[in-house]
Design a protein around this motif. Structure first.
Motif, PDB file in Angstrom:
ATOM      1  N   UNK A   2       0.846  -1.184   0.000  1.00 31.97           N
ATOM      2  CA  UNK A   2       0.000   0.000   0.000  1.00 31.97           C
ATOM      3  C   UNK A   2       0.888   1.243   0.000  1.00 31.97           C
ATOM      4  N   UNK A   3       0.366   2.298  -0.654  1.00 35.11           N
ATOM      5  CA  UNK A   3       1.107   3.547  -0.766  1.00 35.11           C
ATOM      6  C   UNK A   3       0.154   4.708  -0.490  1.00 35.11           C
ATOM      7  N   UNK A  13      -2.786   0.801  -4.111  1.00 38.62           N
ATOM      8  CA  UNK A  13      -2.467  -0.591  -3.781  1.00 38.62           C
ATOM      9  C   UNK A  13      -1.800  -1.191  -5.012  1.00 38.62           C
ATOM     10  N   UNK A  14      -0.590  -1.707  -4.831  1.00 36.53           N
ATOM     11  CA  UNK A  14       0.154  -2.230  -5.976  1.00 36.53           C
ATOM     12  C   UNK A  14      -0.551  -3.409  -6.631  1.00 36.53           C
ATOM     13  N   UNK A  15      -1.389  -4.119  -5.876  1.00 31.40           N
ATOM     14  CA  UNK A  15      -2.114  -5.253  -6.474  1.00 31.40           C
ATOM     15  C   UNK A  15      -3.238  -4.765  -7.387  1.00 31.40           C
ATOM     16  N   UNK A  20       1.289   2.219 -11.423  1.00 30.73           N
ATOM     17  CA  UNK A  20       0.638   3.448 -11.891  1.00 30.73           C
ATOM     18  C   UNK A  20       0.133   4.277 -10.720  1.00 30.73           C
ATOM     19  N   UNK A  21       1.064   4.877  -9.994  1.00 26.71           N
ATOM     20  CA  UNK A  21       0.691   5.798  -8.930  1.00 26.71           C
ATOM     21  C   UNK A  21       1.702   6.935  -8.913  1.00 26.71           C
TER      22      UNK A  21
END
Length: 118
Positions: A2-3, A13-15, A20-21
């Motif tokens: 999480x970021x 959330x990378x999942x 793309x953040x």
């Protein structure tokens, strides 16, 4: 993983988002994420410090003008509902000749209009 991004004030959330953040996003733990969401659910704001770390803060109290505007908006919504009811009462009065309900609604609208603060 999480970021949190200071620039968007949002979570990623990378999942879900992959890579793309925003570039300013910093990794946070699941526990931090849950704690921030719990604070938000309790009415606090999620903000970030100068380094971009997320934190919860109390909301600033509403000013007197904001309170008046909020209260007036509620009154206006009540008036709108009563005006719809008044239209129905007019139709019923035209059909039946009984105007008691229309008078009652008109009185309620008048009282609410008096309650609006300037």
């Amino acid at each position: 993983m999480k970021f949190f991004s200071k620039s968007t004030n949002g979570f990623y959330d990378s999942s879900i988002h992959g890579d793309a953040f925003p570039s300013d996003a910093i990794e946070i733990t699941e526990e931090e994420h849950q704690s921030l969401l719990a604070g938000q659910a309790a009415g606090k704001l999620i903000q970030s410090d100068d380094a971009g770390n997320p934190m919860v803060q109390d909301r600033a109290p509403l000013s007197e003008q904001q309170i008046i505007a909020r209260d007036n908006e509620k009154i206006i919504e009540q008036i709108k509902t009563l005006e719809v009811n008044a239209q129905r009462a007019v139709r019923e009065a035209l059909i039946s000749g009984v105007t008691d309900r229309l008078k009652q609604i008109d009185d309620q609208i008048a009282d609410l209009r008096k309650a609006i603060k300037q």
